[in-house]
Write a protein that holds these residues in place. Structure first.
Motif: not given
Length: 281
Positions: A5-24
């Motif tokens: 699993l590869v996770l891009e950064g982006g400061a607060h934009r990466a809260i999107y990633t947090a949503g993806v990860l919680d669902f997965l």
């Protein structure tokens, strides 16, 4: 075949990633290894420790706190992101990080940092974060607004400067099939940073790093083209925002933060059936 699993950064934009990860995590999607960059690494470690909701909870609570991410912190400590608050107070007291769960997890966790002296990316395996927390902080230390982190005699800053979406690097580490979480919508291309010329002045002792800062948009756009080609060939599975995200690096509006997080959950839910097929291949 190992799946990464590869996770891009982006400061607060990466809260999107947090949503993806919680669902997965809630849907029992597992990976053999995870590599994160900057804020992607910060949210990724909570996925490994199984702490669903941790990232969005502390982000919403402290987004407006001057100790968290602010010009107050920059002017008083030299770091836009408060080092003591974010890497000590928060994980040790306010929203305790589950070190035991992280350390007993079978998932291998890597953090991407940029070596300031070489201008190259380094990928650090973190068996634990009790000792390796400095690498997590270094990976998320944005240039121009962060002090250089010195760890074991090496100098580091933001991992995204040298390798923003390290798919190729992770494949070389043995994760031939990768799921990539991007924080930009399809079709995005990065423009030259208007502040990049300052890097030559501020990092005059480190010309290779200064060059990496100035040329970051070229590296980033090439990585996007590579990922698009790999996606077409079935080598990687990409989850990215289904619509344009309008959020600042230092977003204080909790409604916006929550909206972007929920978009991540929504896009992960939409992608789940095809993601499971990809991971079974």
């Amino acid at each position: 075949m190992a799946v990464g699993l590869v996770l891009e950064g982006g400061a607060h934009r990466a809260i999107y990633t947090a949503g993806v990860l919680d669902f997965l995590y809630e849907n029992k999607v597992h990976f053999d290894g995870i590599i994160g960059v900057s804020a992607g690494a910060i949210h990724g470690c909570s996925f490994v420790s199984g702490q669903v909701g941790r990232s969005i909870s502390y982000t919403l609570k402290y987004a407006k706190d001057k100790r968290y991410m602010s010009f107050y912190s920059l002017f008083t400590t030299g770091n836009l992101v408060g080092e003591k608050f974010c890497y000590h107070d928060l994980p040790e007291k306010l929203f305790p990080f589950n070190h035991q769960a992280f350390e007993t997890s079978p998932v291998k966790f890597y953090v991407t940092c940029t070596n300031v002296e070489t201008g190259k990316a380094e990928y650090i395996l973190c068996e634990n974060l009790r000792d390796k927390m400095p690498y997590l902080r270094a990976s998320a230390s944005m240039p121009l607004v962060s002090q250089i982190s010195e760890i074991d005699g090496k100098k580091y800053l933001d991992g995204g400067i040298a390798d923003s979406i390290p798919v190729r690097a992770f494949q070389k580490l043995g994760y031939e099939r990768c799921v990539v979480v991007c924080t930009r919508a399809a079709g995005y291309r990065k423009k030259p940073n208007k502040l990049a010329p300052l890097a030559r002045l501020i990092y005059y002792k480190f010309p290779k790093f200064a060059a990496a800062v100035r040329n970051r948009h070229l590296m980033y756009n090439q990585e996007l083209r590579d990922i698009e080609k790999m996606q077409e060939n079935g080598e990687v599975f990409v989850i990215r925002p289904s619509k344009l995200i309008k959020i600042s690096h230092m977003e204080k509006n909790t409604a916006v933060l929550r909206e972007v997080y929920e978009l991540g959950r929504h896009d992960a839910e939409t992608a789940l059936p095809k993601l499971r097929e990809f991971m079974k291949q």
